[in-house]
Structure formats: C-alpha cells, structure tokens
Scaffold this active site. Structure first.
Site, PDB file in Angstrom:
ATOM      1  N   TYR A 144      44.022  50.499  41.160  1.00 63.15           N
ATOM      2  CA  TYR A 144      44.848  50.016  42.270  1.00 63.15           C
ATOM      3  C   TYR A 144      45.900  49.063  41.722  1.00 63.15           C
ATOM      4  O   TYR A 144      45.574  48.115  41.007  1.00 63.15           O
ATOM      5  CB  TYR A 144      43.965  49.293  43.290  1.00 63.15           C
ATOM      6  CG  TYR A 144      44.720  48.739  44.482  1.00 63.15           C
ATOM      7  CD1 TYR A 144      45.198  49.577  45.480  1.00 63.15           C
ATOM      8  CD2 TYR A 144      44.945  47.369  44.595  1.00 63.15           C
ATOM      9  CE1 TYR A 144      45.875  49.070  46.578  1.00 63.15           C
ATOM     10  CE2 TYR A 144      45.630  46.855  45.695  1.00 63.15           C
ATOM     11  CZ  TYR A 144      46.093  47.704  46.676  1.00 63.15           C
ATOM     12  OH  TYR A 144      46.769  47.200  47.758  1.00 63.15           O
ATOM     13  N   ASP A 239      48.796  46.369  33.839  1.00 61.42           N
ATOM     14  CA  ASP A 239      48.638  45.605  35.080  1.00 61.42           C
ATOM     15  C   ASP A 239      47.545  44.567  34.823  1.00 61.42           C
ATOM     16  O   ASP A 239      46.353  44.862  34.877  1.00 61.42           O
ATOM     17  CB  ASP A 239      48.246  46.548  36.216  1.00 61.42           C
ATOM     18  CG  ASP A 239      48.047  45.830  37.545  1.00 61.42           C
ATOM     19  OD1 ASP A 239      48.012  44.584  37.547  1.00 61.42           O
ATOM     20  OD2 ASP A 239      47.906  46.512  38.570  1.00 61.42           O
ATOM     21  N   LYS A 267      47.496  36.391  40.810  1.00 63.86           N
ATOM     22  CA  LYS A 267      46.206  35.726  40.950  1.00 63.86           C
ATOM     23  C   LYS A 267      46.120  34.401  40.194  1.00 63.86           C
ATOM     24  O   LYS A 267      46.493  33.365  40.716  1.00 63.86           O
ATOM     25  CB  LYS A 267      45.073  36.684  40.569  1.00 63.86           C
ATOM     26  CG  LYS A 267      45.004  37.893  41.508  1.00 63.86           C
ATOM     27  CD  LYS A 267      43.776  38.732  41.274  1.00 63.86           C
ATOM     28  CE  LYS A 267      43.785  39.989  42.127  1.00 63.86           C
ATOM     29  NZ  LYS A 267      43.575  39.764  43.561  1.00 63.86           N
TER      30      LYS A 267
END
Length: 435
Positions: A144, A239, A267
């Site tokens: 994802y 990623d 994050k």
C-alpha cells in the site's frame, strides 16, 4: 471490552462521518465490534474515553516512535505554535529537517516536504515518469502506497482488510499503467521487465512490507530489484513512509545496503503530526519546480509545527541510536513474536511472526509469510478473536491481521512482560473455544 461511552461516541460519529471514521480501518470492520475512542496518551499507554488503559502497539500506525505526548516533542510544538502555525513562506525549520534527512538517509541528496505519505508517493511517481519519459509503474501485490489512483490496484492495508476490490473511481486507463507482481518474487519482476521494460518508469516498493502485516524481504530480493531496474533504465523508489527511521536510523535502505533512486517518507518525521517528504539524487530532484518543469505544491508543506515535532524526534533518535536503542526495540519485538508463537503452538494454534527495528507482525498461520498470498492465508477470524481478547487484557494491537504492530522507544521491560503474560492468558481461552 469497549465501554459505553465509546459505543455512544461511535453512533454519534456515524451520523456525520462516513462510516463514523476518517480512515477506514479505524472502523474495526476487519475484527468486528465497536472501536474504542481515544481520550489521551502517555508514553506507551493509550487511555480511552471510558477510562480504560491499554499498552499501545498501534502507536498511531507508526509515527509515535517516542510514544504518546513525549514532553520534549510537546514542548517543541507548543513553543513553535506560539510563534505561528503556518506562514506560506519558507522557515529555517524546513531546511533543518531536510538537512537531517540528507545526513541520515544514504541515497538522499535533496528533499521536498509535503503533507502526507500519499502526497509523497504520488509526487515521486510523477517525477519518475518525467525523468524517464515512460508511463507505466510497477508495484507489488498487497503493498500500500497511499490512496492515489495509481496505487489502488491490488493494494494492501485497509483496502485488503476490508476486502475491497480495486477501487471504483479509478479510471481503467490509469489502472492499466500500474503493473503488479508478487512481493519477494524476483523472477516475476525479471519476467515483467523482459516483457515490458521499455514502458516502465519506476518500481515503487516497500523494502519491508508493512501493509500486509510486517513481511521481511527475502535474502537477495532487494538487490535483485535494484539490479533489474538499473539494467532497464527504470527508477527504483523505496516507500519508507513506514520503515524510515523506524527499522534503523537510516531507514531500510541503510539497514539492507540497497540504495534507491527516490525515497518517500512520512510518519516518524512528523512525530504524530501530518507530514510527508520525498527525496533522492540531485539530478532527479532538480526536475521539480521551481528548479524544473515537474509541478508540485502545497499550502501546508513544511508546516512549522510538523517540522518542529519531527526535528525533535529525529535528533532524539540520533542520540538514542548511539546507545543501542534500535537493537533494544527489535529485541522487544522479537520477544513478543516468540511468546506469541510459543503460546499459540502449545495451544495447538498455527502461528508465526516477524520483527525488525520498531515494527513487528503476528500471524495465525504456520508460515512462512513471504507475500500477499501467504499473508491472506492467515486465519483472520482467529486474529479478530485474539485482538479482542488482548484488548480486554489491556493490550491494543492493530485492528486488522494485515497490518503491522509498532514499538516505541518508551516501551520497557514492564510493558513487554505484561503483554506476554496477557498473551499467555488470552490465547488458551481462544484455543478452548476452537476445540
């Protein structure tokens, strides 16, 4: 047991919020029941509005590597907010954040700050297409990379947890430019490039998959993907929205010694505030406006509150890393995984798991878990039972089997021991119901 105030709050939320939530997995559809509503957090603990305290292994899905409401981070946010929350012109904090990222991440020479991980990944893809003159991208099934159209083809995370098909609203013409292969399958990647390599702008890859549970790369896999992309003139995008500064100070690329062309972040670099970034080689980043023709902009990019929080977090991590903090994080994760597997095995239940740095995965499956197909084969109903039993014991894991767990620097021996003891009570109860 979720309390009455949380149940009432959820009913109220459903009247005005889609599904009662602002991100789908928070609705607990993958595990059933009603979500607990947070009231406050303190260190490794989260308190809900009914007064229950949980040892938190969700950590806001990864950003809170210093736990909830760390006093140094709260102080940095408050002091920055007192001077203004947004300006629309540059601040020195943005430069300082970029300097830290460039110093710590081996492949990154220049950075662009954005406001979310999704914004970072979609921007990196646009840049890769511009740099190569090609339009197709490759992603791994079950990984994802945010909710941009190109990434909602065979995606993991909440898309998988909710059992959704490839998302309605994504044009077929866009979906056709996203090619997919299994994670950890270098042969499939090689075959795809042999067939369509001259069309492929980039491979975007989670170096440690975090959205089908925590799944580690097989030995040699990242190196093989790096070699294939280089040979065919495509870019490799890591990623590291999840893994960045969490599996090690320099991210997964430093840990595994494989350097991508572009990297995306989120994050941890916001320490709980909305943030994202992408960066890479100078020649590639020079294509981004205003230096180059690839346009990308954002009103709140480099927001001073997020920069202050993230800078404080990164500087604390630099100091902590010299004292073995990442090794301690990983040792705690491994202890949880081992206790989970041993207890489940003693009760006749299949179990396996992974831990790396400050992330881990627990699977009700005999293993090995190497890709999305093997992750999907886990007993998700069993995990749902485990989730609720552990919640009743005061331990909060991710409300979906196909998500990672997260450790913080402020989890300690006491929390680990309490969690293991809770597992040793909860899992036998589950097994007894299965007989």
């Amino acid at each position: 047991m979720v309390g009455e105030r949380s149940k009432q709050a959820f009913e109220r939320a459903k009247r005005v919020l889609v599904g009662g939530v602002n991100s789908p997995v928070r609705a607990f559809r993958a595990v059933g029941g009603t979500p607990y509503f947070a009231d406050r957090g303190e260190g490794p603990y989260l308190y809900d509005i009914d007064g229950h305290r949980y040892i938190d292994y969700l950590m806001s899905w990864g950003p809170l590597i210093w736990g909830h409401a760390h006093p140094d981070i709260v102080r940095a946010i408050a002091e920055t907010a007192a001077r203004g929350t947004s300006f629309g012109v540059p601040t020195e904090l943005e430069t300082e954040m970029a300097e830290e990222i460039v110093e710590l991440v081996p492949s990154v020479e220049k950075v662009r700050m954005v406001s979310s991980g999704t914004e970072a990944t979609m921007s990196a893809i646009r840049l890769a297409r511009a740099a190569t003159g090609r339009t197709a991208i490759v992603k791994c099934i079950g990984c994802y990379h945010g909710h941009a159209d190109s990434f909602l083809v065979k995606a993991g995370s909440g898309v998988a947890a909710l059992g959704l098909p490839d998302s309605p609203g994504v044009p077929q013409s866009v979906a056709e430019r996203t090619l997919t292969v299994p994670y950890n399958d270098a042969d499939a990647m090689e075959k795809l490039f042999a067939d369509r390599g001259d069309e492929i702008a980039a491979v975007i890859l989670e170096p440690v998959a975090g959205n089908m549970g925590c799944v580690l790369p097989l030995p040699g896999y990242l190196e093989a993907v790096r070699e294939i992309t280089r040979r065919y003139g495509s870019l490799l995008i890591f990623d590291e929205v999840i893994t960045g500064f969490r599996v090690g100070l320099g991210g997964a690329q430093a840990r595994f010694g494989v350097l991508p062309d572009l990297t995306t972040f989120g994050k941890v670099i916001g320490a709980g505030l909305p943030v994202g970034a992408y960066g890479g080689r100078k020649d590639l980043m020079a294509l981004v406006a205003p230096e180059g023709p690839v346009y990308q902009a954002g009103t709140l990019s480099g927001n001073p509150l997020a920069m202050a929080a993230g800078l404080t977090s990164l500087r604390m991590l630099k100091r902590a890393a010299t004292e073995g903090a990442y090794d301690r994080l990983e040792s705690y994760g491994r202890r949880l995984v081992e206790a989970f597997c041993q207890t489940a095995s003693h009760c006749g239940l299949p179990a396996t798991g992974h831990a790396i740095g400050g992330m881990f995965g627990l699977f009700f499956h005999s293993g090995p878990i190497v890709d999305f197909e093997t992750a999907k084969a886990c007993d998700q109903a069993l995990y749902a039972d485990f989730f609720h039993e552990m919640l009743a014991e005061g331990v909060a894991f991710a409300p979906a089997q196909l998500e990672s767990g997260f450790m913080s620097m402020v989890h300690g021996e006491a929390e680990i021991e309490k969690t293991i003891e809770a597992m040793e009570r909860a899992i036998p109860r589950i097994a007894a119901r299965r007989r």
